[in-house]
Write an enzyme that holds these catalytic residues in place. Structure first.
Site, PDB file in Angstrom:
ATOM      1  N   SER A  91       0.874  -1.176   0.000  1.00 43.59           N
ATOM      2  CA  SER A  91       0.000   0.000   0.000  1.00 43.59           C
ATOM      3  C   SER A  91       0.898   1.208   0.000  1.00 43.59           C
ATOM      4  O   SER A  91       1.802   1.307   0.813  1.00 43.59           O
ATOM      5  CB  SER A  91      -0.856   0.039   1.254  1.00 43.59           C
ATOM      6  OG  SER A  91      -1.604  -1.128   1.351  1.00 43.59           O
ATOM      7  N   CYS A  92       0.680   2.102  -0.904  1.00 39.05           N
ATOM      8  CA  CYS A  92       1.506   3.299  -0.954  1.00 39.05           C
ATOM      9  C   CYS A  92       1.039   4.248   0.122  1.00 39.05           C
ATOM     10  O   CYS A  92      -0.113   4.666   0.102  1.00 39.05           O
ATOM     11  CB  CYS A  92       1.382   3.959  -2.305  1.00 39.05           C
ATOM     12  SG  CYS A  92       1.702   2.802  -3.625  1.00 39.05           S
ATOM     13  N   VAL A  93       1.901   4.607   1.045  1.00 36.92           N
ATOM     14  CA  VAL A  93       1.497   5.521   2.109  1.00 36.92           C
ATOM     15  C   VAL A  93       1.916   6.942   1.799  1.00 36.92           C
ATOM     16  O   VAL A  93       2.719   7.128   0.930  1.00 36.92           O
ATOM     17  CB  VAL A  93       2.064   5.115   3.464  1.00 36.92           C
ATOM     18  CG1 VAL A  93       1.441   3.832   3.919  1.00 36.92           C
ATOM     19  CG2 VAL A  93       3.562   5.002   3.390  1.00 36.92           C
TER      20      VAL A  93
END
Lengths: 410, 101
Positions: B99-101
């Protein structure tokens, strides 16, 4: 005369204009920056507007104040980029040619992607706080609200400033406590992530803080639609959550111009080499900040760190050399946690947020993954740093590459 | 990292049960991982798994799979109830999507 063209005069475009103008001879290099808006917004400040901490005037200044002399600025919509021909078409037919192009057109919220979101309750009982209009409308709503169910929901990943909705619920907890109706306000945090944040150590710390402040968390909720009649949000697997007021992070997308140029992915973000920050499609095109698809936070701090890398690699590319600088995905985010305290996370592609001190090992003054007053002051002071130093591309006393010094591995 | 036996093969998996080496994946292995998640794989499941394996490096999201033309988002949830992306990538034998934070 060679030409550098920068699309977008937000944080990334403005920093690049300043750095490049300083470095390149005016007799050899023409630098032009294009943006459709004349106002520069200090976007981290939007979060404080609903709670009356900042006013609109605190977060706006003319863009022109930050563009150095010797850089041409054009206020116009962009029709599209024609990368094969090294040119950009503006709205109205004007053509700009370039030797090098920097795309810094950012990301925007698009509530129309979610059925029912932008309907009769929009900016009446459903609000975003990623636009100045949404933040101001929410402030007016909160000023006289009597309490009820406040639902903070995130529509899709990725989204700009991934800690902002957490900060929002922490500040809401403080705000409603201070106006004396916290017992009448039920706060629920709804996220498509499996927890408060993506990485385990930060998720635990932030999850504990949410629990301590009596904020409910509903994870793994993937928003399908909003029901304006029943005032409910619905997920794809059939869950429903009722609200009295819904605050939302709508679907984030890159600029429509990217889609018209055929350069984006399914959300209009541009496929970009995550180390060199060069477009995967064109050798003379660099992408900085939220407009790219690199797997790190969409945030101003990332843009600031990435600017060093784009600058170094532009210098290499101009001389026809291999790109030497490598971006590590460094992000650094202050997290307001309410009641005059804050936390801080510092991480990159490889290293998750860890506890410790920053920027000086053992000294700080800021505490990583700790909840301190000093971290809050850091956030408050940052607005001054942003306007006076960061946008102008001045050196800040922190490294652009993430450092392990001061971080504790468990 | 731990070792786990699927379809008679001793394979390395992450702490969350994702195959470390996607090239070792077979349909038999998929069926056994799916069984642990209480899913009986059908032809439709395999069409989705094929798409996921072919697009493993492109930043997979639920939205993207919903636009694949193979299945819409609701259908994807029906096939892999609960966390469809987490579950389907595990069964497809690829790395857990970051998941790209």
């Amino acid at each position: 005369m060679k030409k550098i063209l920068i699309l977008g005069a937000g944080t990334g475009g403005t920093i690049m204009a300043n750095k490049l103008r300083k470095a390149l001879d005016r007799d050899d290099w023409d630098i032009t920056i294009v943006d459709k808006h004349k106002t520069h917004y200090y976007q981290p400040g939007f979060l404080f507007i609903p709670f009356g901490i900042y006013n609109k005037q605190d977060v706006i200044k003319p863009k022109a104040n930050f563009i150095p002399a010797g850089v041409n600025i054009i206020y116009s919509d962009i029709e599209k980029i024609v990368g094969e021909e090294n040119k950009v078409l503006l709205d109205g037919g004007k053509v700009l040619n370039y030797d090098f192009l920097i795309i810094a057109t950012g990301t925007k919220v698009d509530p129309s992607e979610t059925p029912g979101l932008k309907e009769e309750l929009w900016h009446k009982e459903i609000f975003d706080f990623y636009t100045i209009e949404g933040a101001v409308a929410l402030r007016e709503f909160f000023e006289t609200w009597q309490g009820g169910r406040l639902v903070m929901s995130i529509a899709e990943l990725p989204f700009k400033c991934p800690v902002a909705p957490l900060e929002f619920v922490f500040l809401a907890d403080e705000y409603f406590t201070k106006v004396g109706i916290r017992d009448k306000v039920d706060i629920t945090y709804v996220t498509p992530l499996p927890g408060a944040f993506t990485k385990p150590i930060a998720t635990k710390m932030l999850g504990d803080l949410l629990k301590e402040k009596n904020i409910n968390v509903i994870p793994d909720f993937y928003l399908e639609s909003v029901d304006n009649k029943e005032k409910k949000i619905k997920s794809y697997d059939g869950l429903e959550i009722p609200f009295d007021v819904l605050t939302i992070v709508p679907v984030n997308k890159g600029d429509d111009m990217i889609e018209r140029s055929g350069m984006g992915d399914d959300l209009n973000f541009i496929p970009t080499d995550k180390y060199t920050l060069r477009s995967e499609k064109f050798e003379n095109v660099f992408v900085i900040g939220d407009a790219s698809n690199i797997p790190t936070s969409k945030a101003g701090s990332v843009v600031h760190f990435a600017a060093e890398v784009v600058f170094d690699n532009m210098m290499c590319a101009i001389k026809g050399r291999e790109l030497r600088a490598k971006f590590d995905g460094h992000a650094n985010c202050y997290i307001e946690t309410g009641f005059g305290k804050g936390s801080l996370i510092d991480f990159n592609y490889e290293t998750e947020p860890l506890p410790g001190t920053y920027p000086l090992p053992g000294v700080g003054p800021f505490g990583l993954l700790q909840n301190t007053k000093m971290n809050h002051y850091g956030k408050v002071i940052f607005r001054w740093i942003y306007w006076h130093m960061l946008l102008k591309g001045k050196e800040l006393p922190i490294e652009n590459e993430m450092s392990m010094a001061g971080k504790k591995k468990s | 990292m731990t070792q786990k036996t699927f379809a008679g093969l001793n394979l390395e998996v992450t702490d969350e049960g994702y195959l470390v080496d996607p090239s070792k994946w077979t349909e038999e292995i998929a069926k056994e991982i799916a069984k642990e998640e209480n899913i009986e794989l059908t032809e439709k499941h395999f069409q989705v798994l094929k798409y996921i394996r072919e697009n493993a490096d492109s930043g997979l999201t639920i939205r993207k799979i919903g636009k694949s033309g193979i299945v819409d988002i609701k259908g994807f949830y029906d096939l892999f109830p609960g966390g469809p992306l987490k579950m389907s990538t595990k069964i497809a034998g690829i790395k857990k999507p970051a998941s790209c934070v």
